[in-house]
Design an enzyme around this catalytic site. Structure first.
Site, short mmCIF file in Angstrom:
data_model
loop_
_atom_site.label_atom_id
_atom_site.label_comp_id
_atom_site.label_asym_id
_atom_site.label_seq_id
_atom_site.Cartn_x
_atom_site.Cartn_y
_atom_site.Cartn_z
CB CYS A 192 -0.88 2.38 4.05
SG CYS A 192 -1.67 2.14 3.16
CG ASP A 193 2.82 0.74 4.61
OD1 ASP A 193 2.31 1.41 4.78
OD2 ASP A 193 3.25 0.04 3.49
CB CYS A 203 -0.93 -0.11 1.20
SG CYS A 203 -1.92 1.51 1.60
#
Ligand SMILES: Cc1cc2nc3c(=O)[nH]c(=O)nc-3n(C[C@H](O)[C@H](O)[C@H](O)COP(=O)(O)OP(=O)(O)OC[C@H]3O[C@@H](n4cnc5c(N)ncnc54)[C@H](O)[C@@H]3O)c2cc1C
Length: 303
Positions: free
Chosen positions: A133-134, A130
């Site tokens: 997200c990261d 992701c």
């Protein structure tokens, strides 16, 4: 009051929860990760009616606010399997087991893995599924994105704004993403296309330090030094846990029409998890509403 369990809090599960609660059912919504499902992994959504453009996390939050207002019981747990005694379903989770008169499976899909050495070892320590997200963990670092579809190109474009250099690795000559995603890449001078190459292994001692790729044309391999690898090679079904109760398609999706009925009365399927043509937020929401309505009819003995 009749109990219904909904597995998964993506747009399908959250919509089902709202409709089921509004119908007077006792609703438990079980989610193993983030409320919002796949929506939380995309920076921008431009085709959900009512919002010309909205961040994935914001649409997730707005839907979640509607769920919490509906009096739904929220449970953080991972469903492992379902069993049945008489007309009661047992939903067996990692932490607890819950009983219900009906179940809606809205568990979406899971990311396809690369299946190369190093992927498992560095998962969560350099290998990510992701970008949104990261991505921030790799600020000003070099990273690789693997894949050639819309998600991969969207991830690459997002990471170009965060990271120093982005290598986009794809096994074919040309990307299979929509033209607008391919064109968008032209505006980034820190993007390097590595086409006609497949990943062979992810390398590193204590920390991830590179990805070895092999040319699909010459067979020659080389290692690209990167700190992070983002895998965006597509989505696959995740329904083995339910195969005793629901008929699955050859590729593992739950056989179910627009009415969201499955081969077992009392179990319904909504969203990306069912065998359908268009997997989008708006169609997942539509399924959630239909599944809740059909579940209510079943519980009232008219379905
Ligand atoms: C990068 C990306 C960009 C996208 N962009 C768009 C877009 O712009 N517009 C659009 O319409 N669609 C877009 N989509 C597709 C859209 O997000 C999906 O079609 C939609 O989210 C499907 O909803 P769902 O509720 O069926 O499943 P999901 O969103 O996958 O939600 C399923 C939920 O179930 C949970 N779950 C799974 N297994 C279990 C278990 N065993 N126990 C408990 N919980 C479980 C998961 O954690 C997840 O939260 C995009 C998808 C991706 C990946």
């Amino acid at each position: 009051m009749k109990n219904i369990i909904i597995i998964g809090a993506g747009p399908a599960g959250m919509t089902a929860a709202i409709y089921a609660a509004d119908s007077g059912l006792n609703v438990r919504l079980i989610e193993k990760g983030m409320y919002g499902g796949q929506m939380t992994t995309t920076a921008r959504i431009e085709n959900y009616p009512g919002f010309p453009e909205i961040a994935g996390w914001e649409l997730s939050q707005r839907m979640f606010d509607c769920v919490t207002k509906s009096g739904v019981t929220l449970t953080t747990d991972e469903v492992i399997s379902i069993s049945r005694s008489d007309s009661l379903f047992k939903v067996i989770c990692r932490i607890n087991t819950y009983e219900a008169d009906a179940v809606i499976i809205a568990n979406g899909v899971k990311r396809r893995k690369l299946d190369v050495p190093g992927e498992k070892e560095f998962a969560g320590r350099g290998v990510s599924y992701c970008a949104v997200c990261d991505g921030n963990f790799f600020k000003e670092k070099d990273v690789a994105v693997v894949g050639g579809g819309n998600s991969a190109l969207e991830d690459a474009a997002y990471l170009c704004g965060v990271c120093k250099r982005v290598y986009l690795i794809h096994r074919r000559d040309e990307f299979r993403a929509d033209e607008k995603y391919v064109r968008a890449l032209d505006s980034f001078d820190n993007l390097e296309r590595v086409t006609s190459h497949v990943p062979v292994r992810i390398t590193g001692e204590d920390v991830l330090s590179g990805i070895e790729v092999k040319s699909t044309k010459t067979g020659e391999a080389h290692t690209i030094p990167v700190s992070g690898v983002f895998v965006a090679t597509g989505l696959i079904s995740d329904n083995d846990a339910y195969s005793e109760f629901v008929e699955l398609s050859d590729d593992g999706y739950i056989e179910s029409g627009e009415d969201c009925l499955t081969s077992t009365p009392g179990i319904f399927a909504a969203g990306d998890t069912r065998n359908k043509k268009l997997r989008q937020i708006v169609t997942a929401c539509a399924d959630g509403a239909s599944a809740a309505k059909k579940a209510l009819e079943y519980l009232n003995g008219v379905g």
